[in-house]
Design a protein around this motif. Structure first.
Motif, mmCIF file in Angstrom:
data_model
loop_
_atom_site.group_PDB
_atom_site.id
_atom_site.type_symbol
_atom_site.label_atom_id
_atom_site.label_comp_id
_atom_site.label_asym_id
_atom_site.label_seq_id
_atom_site.Cartn_x
_atom_site.Cartn_y
_atom_site.Cartn_z
ATOM 1 N N ASP A 1 0.818 -1.218 0.000
ATOM 2 C CA ASP A 1 0.000 0.000 0.000
ATOM 3 C C ASP A 1 0.846 1.260 0.000
ATOM 4 O OD1 ASP A 1 0.970 -0.270 2.556
ATOM 5 O OD2 ASP A 1 -0.909 0.257 3.547
ATOM 6 N N ARG B 1 -4.362 7.811 2.150
ATOM 7 C CA ARG B 1 -4.210 6.728 3.132
ATOM 8 C C ARG B 1 -4.493 7.240 4.542
ATOM 9 N NH1 ARG B 1 1.591 5.011 2.698
ATOM 10 N NH2 ARG B 1 1.814 7.230 2.202
ATOM 11 N N ARG C 1 -5.457 3.886 -2.047
ATOM 12 C CA ARG C 1 -4.408 2.891 -2.243
ATOM 13 C C ARG C 1 -4.739 1.621 -1.485
ATOM 14 N NH1 ARG C 1 -0.911 1.237 -5.875
ATOM 15 N NH2 ARG C 1 0.744 -0.004 -4.912
ATOM 16 N N ARG C 2 -4.617 0.496 -2.174
ATOM 17 C CA ARG C 2 -4.732 -0.831 -1.554
ATOM 18 C C ARG C 2 -3.441 -1.591 -1.833
ATOM 19 N NH1 ARG C 2 -10.073 -0.329 -0.596
ATOM 20 N NH2 ARG C 2 -11.370 0.525 -2.273
ATOM 21 N N PRO C 3 -3.180 -2.684 -1.113
ATOM 22 C CA PRO C 3 -1.944 -3.433 -1.382
ATOM 23 C C PRO C 3 -1.856 -3.847 -2.846
ATOM 24 C CG PRO C 3 -2.919 -4.168 0.668
ATOM 25 C CD PRO C 3 -3.910 -3.232 0.036
ATOM 26 N N ARG D 1 -2.301 -2.042 -5.612
ATOM 27 C CA ARG D 1 -3.080 -1.363 -6.649
ATOM 28 C C ARG D 1 -3.698 -0.072 -6.115
ATOM 29 N NH1 ARG D 1 -6.621 -5.182 -4.515
ATOM 30 N NH2 ARG D 1 -8.798 -4.510 -4.331
ATOM 31 N N THR D 2 -4.110 0.793 -7.041
ATOM 32 C CA THR D 2 -4.830 2.014 -6.717
ATOM 33 C C THR D 2 -6.226 1.908 -7.307
ATOM 34 O OG1 THR D 2 -2.785 3.303 -6.744
ATOM 35 C CG2 THR D 2 -4.843 4.526 -6.928
ATOM 36 N N ASP D 3 -7.260 2.064 -6.482
ATOM 37 C CA ASP D 3 -8.648 1.863 -6.899
ATOM 38 C C ASP D 3 -9.469 3.125 -6.685
ATOM 39 O OD1 ASP D 3 -8.189 -0.760 -7.573
ATOM 40 O OD2 ASP D 3 -8.967 -1.593 -5.685
ATOM 41 N N ASP E 1 -14.439 3.548 2.085
ATOM 42 C CA ASP E 1 -13.224 4.362 1.996
ATOM 43 C C ASP E 1 -13.533 5.831 2.262
ATOM 44 O OD1 ASP E 1 -11.611 2.139 1.179
ATOM 45 O OD2 ASP E 1 -12.467 2.329 -0.831
#
Length: 465
Positions: A17, A51, A163-165, A167-169, A175
Motif C-alpha cells: 500500500d 491513506r 491505495r490498496r496493497p 493497486r490504486t482503486d 473508503d
C-alpha cells in the motif's frame, strides 16, 4: 538505489500500500492527446495521499513511493524529464494540496549505462487532511494508441482514488467514510485522564545503627568457627606425628590463611558489605515495596489506538520493575548485590570441592541492575533514566484502561505528596495529552525491614509447599 534493486529482485505480488512500481511510462507520447502516463501518476499520487495516517506510518515513515522504469522482469528506464516541467503537467490533475516530489537515480547494471529511473515520493498523510480527488478530467487515450494504461475510461473530475496493497482503486463508500473520519479528527484534541488507583512512593533508608547491627552479626557468625587461641607449651614430637598421620589419612590440611589472615579477610569483607548494602535498594524494593497502579480514561469520542503514557519521575525517585516474591528463586542468594563472604575458617580437604555456605543475608552473585533480574513476562514498561514508558494500549470511547503497575522508591526523606508530570500520545490522533499525578508518600522504611519482609515471605511460601 537499494529500493530499485529490491524491486528488480521482487515478484509482482510484492507491491504494497506504500510502494508501487511501473516498468515504464511515456510522458511524451507521439500522440499528444494520450494522457495515460500522466493519468497513472496522478492516480498514484491521489491514492497515496488518501491513506490513513496510523496505517501509513507503519512503513517507510508514512511516505508513499512510486518507482517508474524498473520491475521484477528487468530494468526499462524512463525518459528523464525536468522535475519542474513534470510538476506543471501533473499539478492540474492533483491540485496543490499534496506534497509530492520527483527525483531520478541511474542504473548501470545488466548492460545499462546510467539508465534513468524515476522515483516519485508522496509525503505522509495527516489527521485533518482533506479528501483528495482528481481536480481535472483526464480523457481516455486515443483508441489503439496506448497500451500503458490499464484503465482506458475517462477519469472524471472529483474522482477519488485510494491505495490498496498492490493497486490504486476508485474509492468505495467505506473508503469515503474513513477519509471523512480523517478530516474530522483535525478538530479533536487528545483528551485523557490519568488517575492513581493505589500505591505510594516509598522512602527507603539505611539506618546506621541497623547497618552496624547487621555487620556485627555477620562478624560474630564468621569468627564463631575459629578455634580458641593455642596456649601453653609447643606441641611434642608425638603430637606432630599424629597430626601428620591425620592429614595423610583424611586429606585435611590446616587452613593456609592462618588465624590472623582469616580475621583480616573477614574485616575487608565487612567493609565491602557495609558499602554494598545501600546498592541493593532496587532489588529489595522491587520485591517488597508496594506497587503504584494507574488508570487511564478516554474522554474523546474516538476509539484511540496505541495510546502510550510516559511518566517523568522527579530526580532521585526510581521507577522499578515489580517482582512477585513467589516468582523468586529462593535457591539464589539474597540480596544479590552483596559481596561474597570468606570461606569459614577450618581445615581444607584437598580431595573434596570447597563450597561456601550461604550467610544469613543469602549473599549472592554481583548485582548490576534490577532490569537484568528475572522479570515477569507481563512486564512491558520501558525505563529510560527517570522516565517510565508504558506499553501502547487501544482505548475505546469513554472507557478506561488500567496500566501496568510499577514500584516507586526514593532514598530522599520526602513526605506529603509527590507531583509527577505525564504525557500521552495516540497514533490515530494528533497532539499530546498531558497533566500531573499526585502520588502519596509513605512513611520511611528501613532497607533491613524490607529484606526481613522478603525473608518472611520466603518462609511462608516454603511452608505452603
Amino acid at each position: 538505489m537499494e529500493l530499485v534493486k529490491a524491486i528488480r529482485a521482487a515478484s509482482a505480488a510484492d507491491e504494497l500500500d506504500w510502494l508501487e512500481w511501473k516498468s515504464t511510462l511515456d510522458f511524451r507520447p507521439k500522440d499528444k492527446a494520450d494522457k495515460s502516463a500522466r493519468a497513472h501518476l496522478a492516480r498514484a499520487i491521489i491514492g497515496f495521499a488518501n491513506r490513513q495516517p496510523d496505517v501509513a506510518r507503519r512503513n517507510a515513515e508514512g511516505y508513499g513511493i512510486l518507482v517508474v522504469g524498473v520491475g521484477p522482469e528487468g530494468y526499462h528506464g524512463v525518459e528523464e524529464i525536468d522535475s519542474v516541467e513534470l510538476e506543471k503537467w501533473i499539478t492540474p490533475y492533483v491540485g496543490e494540496g499534496i506534497d509530492w516530489r520527483t527525483t531520478y537515480v541511474h542504473v548501470s547494471e545488466e548492460g545499462h549505462e546510467r539508465l534513468p529511473i524515476l522515483i516519485v515520493t508522496v509525503s505522509p498523510p495527516n489527521w485533518g487532511d482533506p479528501i483528495f480527488c482528481i481536480r481535472k478530467e483526464i480523457p481516455p487515450p486515443p483508441r489503439g494508441e496506448s497500451d500503458q494504461a490499464k484503465n482506458k475510461d475517462t477519469i472524471r473530475e472529483a474522482t477519488i482514488f485510494v491505495r490498496r496493497p498492490g493497486r490504486t482503486d476508485r474509492a468505495r463508500a467505506a473508503d469515503i467514510d474513513r477519509l471523512g473520519e480523517r478530516l474530522l479528527r483535525k478538530h479533536q484534541t487528545l483528551d485523557l485522564t490519568l488517575t492513581v488507583l493505589q500505591g505510594e512512593v516509598t522512602p527507603v533508608t539505611v539506618p546506621d545503627d541497623a547497618l552496624e547491627k547487621a555487620i556485627n552479626a555477620e562478624r560474630e557468625r564468621l569468627v564463631s568457627c575459629l578455634p580458641r587461641a593455642a596456649t601453653g607449651k609447643a606441641r611434642t614430637v608425638d603430637q606432630l606425628v599424629q597430626t601428620l598421620a591425620s592429614e595423610i589419612t583424611t586429606g585435611n590440611t590446616p587452613d593456609p590463611r592462618g588465624r590472623d589472615g582469616y580475621l583480616k579477610e573477614v574485616e575487608l569483607y565487612l567493609e565491602d558489605l557495609r558499602e554494598s548494602f545501600p546498592q541493593t535498594l532496587p532489588e529489595v524494593a522491587a520485591l517488597a515495596a508496594p506497587c503504584v497502579e494507574l488508570r487511564l480514561h478516554n474522554n474523546t469520542h474516538t476509539h484511540l489506538k496505541d495510546v502510550q503514557v510516559r511518566l517523568e519521575m522527579p530526580e532521585g525517585v526510581l521507577a522499578l520493575v515489580p517482582m512477585d516474591p513467589k516468582d523468586r528463586d529462593t535457591r539464589q542468594r539474597f540480596p544479590g548485590g552483596l559481596p561474597e563472604a570468606p570461606r569459614p575458617y577450618g581445615p581444607v580437604n584437598k580431595f573434596t570441592l570447597r563450597v561456601n555456605p550461604i550467610s544469613p543475608f543469602r549473599l549472592g552473585r554481583p548485582y548490576t541492575s534490577v532490569m537484568s533480574s528475572a522479570v515477569p513476562s507481563r512486564w512491558d514498561i520501558e525505563l529510560v533514566g527517570t522516565t517510565a514508558v508504558f506499553p501502547a494500549e487501544d482505548l475505546r470511547v469513554g472507557l478506561s484502561q488500567d496500566l501496568m503497575g510499577f514500584v516507586a522508591v526514593t532514598e530522599q526523606p520526602l513526605s506529603g505528596m509527590l507531583t509527577v508530570p505525564w504525557t500521552a500520545t495516540a497514533t490515530n490522533m494528533n497532539g499530546t495529552a498531558q497533566g500531573t499525578l499526585s502520588l502519596p508518600i509513605a512513611p520511611q522504611r528501613s532497607l533491613f525491614a524490607l529484606i526481613a519482609d522478603v525473608d518472611d515471605n520466603d518462609d511462608e511460601y516454603q511452608d505452603e509447599d
